[in-house]
Design an enzyme around this catalytic site. Sequence first.
Site, mmCIF file in Angstrom:
data_model
loop_
_atom_site.group_PDB
_atom_site.id
_atom_site.type_symbol
_atom_site.label_atom_id
_atom_site.label_comp_id
_atom_site.label_asym_id
_atom_site.label_seq_id
_atom_site.Cartn_x
_atom_site.Cartn_y
_atom_site.Cartn_z
ATOM 1 N NE ARG A 1 -29.939 87.057 -1.061
ATOM 2 C CZ ARG A 1 -29.627 88.158 -1.733
ATOM 3 N NH1 ARG A 1 -29.767 88.183 -3.047
ATOM 4 N NH2 ARG A 1 -29.177 89.231 -1.115
ATOM 5 C CG ASP B 1 -27.341 96.124 -3.715
ATOM 6 O OD1 ASP B 1 -27.161 96.110 -2.504
ATOM 7 O OD2 ASP B 1 -27.900 95.222 -4.356
ATOM 8 C CE LYS C 1 -25.678 91.936 -0.394
ATOM 9 N NZ LYS C 1 -26.179 92.633 -1.635
HETATM 10 C C1 PYR Z 1 -28.436 91.269 -3.893
HETATM 11 O O1 PYR Z 1 -29.294 90.558 -4.413
HETATM 12 O O2 PYR Z 1 -28.352 91.374 -2.650
HETATM 13 C C2 PYR Z 1 -27.505 91.972 -4.713
HETATM 14 O O3 PYR Z 1 -26.506 92.429 -4.221
HETATM 15 C C3 PYR Z 1 -27.804 92.143 -6.136
#
Ligand code: PYR
Length: 363
Positions: free
Chosen positions: A15, A270, A75
Amino acid sequence: MKLGCPTEIKPQEFRVGMTPNAAREAVAHGHEVMIQQGAGVGAGFPDADYIAAGAQIVDTAEEIFASAEMIVKVKEPQAGERKMLREGQLLFTYLHLAPDPDQTRDLLASGCTAIAYETVTDAAGGLPLLAPMSEVAGKLAPQVGAWTLQKANGGRGVLMGGVPGVGPARVAVIGGGVVGTHAARVAAGMGADVTVLDRSLPRMRYLDDAFGGVFKTSYASAGNTAELVAQADMVIGAVLIPGAAAPKLVSRAQLADMKPGAAIVDVAIDQGGCFETSRATTHQDPIYDVDGIMHYCVANMPGAVARTSTIALGNATMPFMLALADKGWREACATDPHLLNGLNVHAGKLTYFAVGKALGIDV
Ligand code: PYR
């Protein structure tokens, strides 16, 4: 303001923090935007799209960290990035500090101001910058769980939807929030027999009304949870206490009651994970076995569908990013208490209670 967006460096993270559309809007608001060369490629955005949007392409992350006033990422900053953060610099990204004392220590030492996407709130009591990735991770969970259940991956060898004459997989989803609802919808769509566990009766009434019995609900008492976990082919962990370490709801001892080869998908990883036996894994090496139960605990699940995730995240972050750039963080947070809820670190101090509580640091 000078905005900078470096390439994500967490393993297999494709991303990017700013889409070309976000860059275009920031430029239209009079800001300077720097994008690291190649930062958008993993999400299908070549450098040319950013140049067309009026951004400047720079070669290295060092250049961005050295001159940007606000860093926009996806991140949490990795160790090398944390060394480059400067006093007074604004960091806008996911942080997940509660289970991460090393990152917390480094952010405090840097003197930066860090606003965490995952603790920004909205008037409806939601988490608008976490929700899009919760939707993605929720929808991915049954997909990766189905793969984990395959025999070659160490799983039980059970097909989600079954076939005529053979029943479907049984799926228990712990938590009926955004992740749990999306996971349950997809698992039910794959033909599985799905039960969502939650402690909120209003939420279970809503799920029952909205989804017309496509999946079942069960009150998440310890007893019901233990029973459904023991019967399940797949358990999806979908609990969240904003900003805080996830509660451990399934112990190691309970794995012995589960079916051999059953799959656990811990979307709460997470925030430290909601199974005692969870530890964060990567897309490169996503699954591990504890006592014959296959655990999938990838900490950045949405990175697997980087294009969908980047666009969804950008849709949500853009207005907040623009407010921070237009007004500066002090005025933006002073005029928006929901954005202020995102403030986790400022000038060497922790500013988010649940993180301080989890880490034993004064707030
Ligand atoms: C992620 O989408 O990687 C998060 O940390 C929420």
